[in-house]
Design a protein around this motif. Structure first.
Motif, PDB file in Angstrom:
ATOM      1  N   LYS A   2     -25.535  15.454  -5.568  1.00 57.46           N
ATOM      2  CA  LYS A   2     -24.348  15.162  -6.369  1.00 57.46           C
ATOM      3  C   LYS A   2     -23.138  15.908  -5.812  1.00 57.46           C
ATOM      4  O   LYS A   2     -23.277  17.002  -5.261  1.00 57.46           O
ATOM      5  CB  LYS A   2     -24.579  15.589  -7.818  1.00 57.46           C
ATOM      6  CG  LYS A   2     -25.598  14.764  -8.543  1.00 57.46           C
ATOM      7  CD  LYS A   2     -25.687  15.248  -9.975  1.00 57.46           C
ATOM      8  CE  LYS A   2     -26.661  14.386 -10.758  1.00 57.46           C
ATOM      9  NZ  LYS A   2     -26.700  14.798 -12.163  1.00 57.46           N
ATOM     10  N   LEU A   3     -21.962  15.314  -6.007  1.00 61.26           N
ATOM     11  CA  LEU A   3     -20.740  15.938  -5.521  1.00 61.26           C
ATOM     12  C   LEU A   3     -20.536  17.324  -6.118  1.00 61.26           C
ATOM     13  O   LEU A   3     -20.135  18.254  -5.417  1.00 61.26           O
ATOM     14  CB  LEU A   3     -19.528  15.058  -5.849  1.00 61.26           C
ATOM     15  CG  LEU A   3     -19.418  13.757  -5.075  1.00 61.26           C
ATOM     16  CD1 LEU A   3     -18.236  12.943  -5.582  1.00 61.26           C
ATOM     17  CD2 LEU A   3     -19.302  14.006  -3.591  1.00 61.26           C
ATOM     18  N   GLU A   4     -20.835  17.480  -7.409  1.00 60.63           N
ATOM     19  CA  GLU A   4     -20.630  18.785  -8.050  1.00 60.63           C
ATOM     20  C   GLU A   4     -21.592  19.843  -7.525  1.00 60.63           C
ATOM     21  O   GLU A   4     -21.293  21.033  -7.581  1.00 60.63           O
ATOM     22  CB  GLU A   4     -20.688  18.699  -9.582  1.00 60.63           C
ATOM     23  CG  GLU A   4     -21.926  18.043 -10.124  1.00 60.63           C
ATOM     24  CD  GLU A   4     -21.791  16.546 -10.365  1.00 60.63           C
ATOM     25  OE1 GLU A   4     -22.666  15.999 -11.043  1.00 60.63           O
ATOM     26  OE2 GLU A   4     -20.836  15.923  -9.866  1.00 60.63           O
ATOM     27  N   GLU A  68     -15.745   7.819  -7.445  1.00 52.84           N
ATOM     28  CA  GLU A  68     -16.453   8.053  -8.714  1.00 52.84           C
ATOM     29  C   GLU A  68     -15.620   8.938  -9.639  1.00 52.84           C
ATOM     30  O   GLU A  68     -15.563   8.702 -10.842  1.00 52.84           O
ATOM     31  CB  GLU A  68     -17.791   8.767  -8.469  1.00 52.84           C
ATOM     32  CG  GLU A  68     -18.798   8.022  -7.660  1.00 52.84           C
ATOM     33  CD  GLU A  68     -19.988   8.923  -7.266  1.00 52.84           C
ATOM     34  OE1 GLU A  68     -20.168  10.006  -7.866  1.00 52.84           O
ATOM     35  OE2 GLU A  68     -20.708   8.524  -6.352  1.00 52.84           O
ATOM     36  N   VAL A  69     -15.005   9.957  -9.073  1.00 52.09           N
ATOM     37  CA  VAL A  69     -14.153  10.859  -9.849  1.00 52.09           C
ATOM     38  C   VAL A  69     -12.978  10.064 -10.412  1.00 52.09           C
ATOM     39  O   VAL A  69     -12.628  10.195 -11.584  1.00 52.09           O
ATOM     40  CB  VAL A  69     -13.660  12.041  -8.990  1.00 52.09           C
ATOM     41  CG1 VAL A  69     -12.665  12.901  -9.752  1.00 52.09           C
ATOM     42  CG2 VAL A  69     -14.835  12.870  -8.499  1.00 52.09           C
ATOM     43  N   ASN A  79      -8.451   4.381  -3.983  1.00 52.27           N
ATOM     44  CA  ASN A  79      -9.318   3.525  -3.179  1.00 52.27           C
ATOM     45  C   ASN A  79      -9.537   4.197  -1.832  1.00 52.27           C
ATOM     46  O   ASN A  79      -9.061   5.309  -1.600  1.00 52.27           O
ATOM     47  CB  ASN A  79      -8.697   2.125  -3.027  1.00 52.27           C
ATOM     48  CG  ASN A  79      -7.307   2.177  -2.430  1.00 52.27           C
ATOM     49  OD1 ASN A  79      -7.034   2.907  -1.487  1.00 52.27           O
ATOM     50  ND2 ASN A  79      -6.386   1.401  -2.996  1.00 52.27           N
ATOM     51  N   GLU A  80     -10.258   3.527  -0.974  1.00 50.33           N
ATOM     52  CA  GLU A  80     -10.596   4.119   0.318  1.00 50.33           C
ATOM     53  C   GLU A  80      -9.346   4.519   1.105  1.00 50.33           C
ATOM     54  O   GLU A  80      -9.280   5.619   1.659  1.00 50.33           O
ATOM     55  CB  GLU A  80     -11.455   3.148   1.134  1.00 50.33           C
ATOM     56  CG  GLU A  80     -11.977   3.749   2.407  1.00 50.33           C
ATOM     57  CD  GLU A  80     -12.963   2.840   3.137  1.00 50.33           C
ATOM     58  OE1 GLU A  80     -13.449   3.266   4.200  1.00 50.33           O
ATOM     59  OE2 GLU A  80     -13.244   1.720   2.654  1.00 50.33           O
ATOM     60  N   GLN A  81      -8.354   3.644   1.131  1.00 50.07           N
ATOM     61  CA  GLN A  81      -7.142   3.936   1.901  1.00 50.07           C
ATOM     62  C   GLN A  81      -6.355   5.088   1.296  1.00 50.07           C
ATOM     63  O   GLN A  81      -5.891   5.978   2.018  1.00 50.07           O
ATOM     64  CB  GLN A  81      -6.250   2.698   2.013  1.00 50.07           C
ATOM     65  CG  GLN A  81      -5.049   2.905   2.920  1.00 50.07           C
ATOM     66  CD  GLN A  81      -5.440   3.378   4.321  1.00 50.07           C
ATOM     67  OE1 GLN A  81      -6.295   2.788   4.959  1.00 50.07           O
ATOM     68  NE2 GLN A  81      -4.823   4.447   4.801  1.00 50.07           N
ATOM     69  N   SER A  82      -6.201   5.120  -0.017  1.00 50.96           N
ATOM     70  CA  SER A  82      -5.440   6.216  -0.629  1.00 50.96           C
ATOM     71  C   SER A  82      -6.174   7.543  -0.456  1.00 50.96           C
ATOM     72  O   SER A  82      -5.541   8.581  -0.234  1.00 50.96           O
ATOM     73  CB  SER A  82      -5.123   5.937  -2.095  1.00 50.96           C
ATOM     74  OG  SER A  82      -6.280   5.866  -2.886  1.00 50.96           O
ATOM     75  N   LEU A  83      -7.504   7.520  -0.530  1.00 54.88           N
ATOM     76  CA  LEU A  83      -8.275   8.744  -0.303  1.00 54.88           C
ATOM     77  C   LEU A  83      -8.095   9.247   1.134  1.00 54.88           C
ATOM     78  O   LEU A  83      -7.926  10.443   1.360  1.00 54.88           O
ATOM     79  CB  LEU A  83      -9.757   8.509  -0.593  1.00 54.88           C
ATOM     80  CG  LEU A  83     -10.147   8.486  -2.072  1.00 54.88           C
ATOM     81  CD1 LEU A  83     -11.540   7.894  -2.241  1.00 54.88           C
ATOM     82  CD2 LEU A  83     -10.062   9.871  -2.682  1.00 54.88           C
ATOM     83  N   LYS A  84      -8.110   8.329   2.098  1.00 56.35           N
ATOM     84  CA  LYS A  84      -7.932   8.718   3.502  1.00 56.35           C
ATOM     85  C   LYS A  84      -6.548   9.319   3.723  1.00 56.35           C
ATOM     86  O   LYS A  84      -6.408  10.351   4.388  1.00 56.35           O
ATOM     87  CB  LYS A  84      -8.124   7.512   4.422  1.00 56.35           C
ATOM     88  CG  LYS A  84      -9.562   7.133   4.631  1.00 56.35           C
ATOM     89  CD  LYS A  84      -9.671   5.940   5.566  1.00 56.35           C
ATOM     90  CE  LYS A  84     -11.125   5.543   5.768  1.00 56.35           C
ATOM     91  NZ  LYS A  84     -11.246   4.365   6.652  1.00 56.35           N
TER      92      LYS A  84
END
Length: 94
Positions: A2-4, A68-69, A79-84
């Motif tokens: 898990k991420l946490e 997920e967060v 989304n993927e682009q904003s996260l990148k």
């Protein structure tokens, strides 16, 4: 894992939640503006810790998992682009 569990300090999760409470455009300029907000609220030491965690996240190919967060906290435009773009801006801060 898990991420946490993998990122127990949750600096990036905190950044995302903080970002969701601000009226910031999800763009390179918006994320640069958010860095200034983050520095004002959290300080340089916390910003370095965030930066280090984001480097680990990117190196571990976990960045997309942070959608997920976004879903948990109803963060639109995550989304993927904003996260990148976000990760790039954070990693290039100095």
């Amino acid at each position: 894992m898990k991420l946490e569990d993998k990122y127990p300090e949750a600096y990036f999760e905190h950044w995302l939640v903080m970002l969701s409470t601000m009226n910031i455009e999800f763009s390179k300029n918006g994320f640069e503006e958010q860095i200034n907000n983050y520095l004002n609220f959290e300080g340089e030491e916390e910003m370095r810790k965030l930066q280090n965690e984001v480097v680990q996240i990117v190196q571990s190919d976990d960045l997309i998992k942070f959608k997920e967060v976004g879903n948990r906290f109803d963060i639109e435009n995550l989304n993927e682009q904003s996260l990148k773009t976000m990760a790039e801006v954070i990693m290039n801060w100095n």
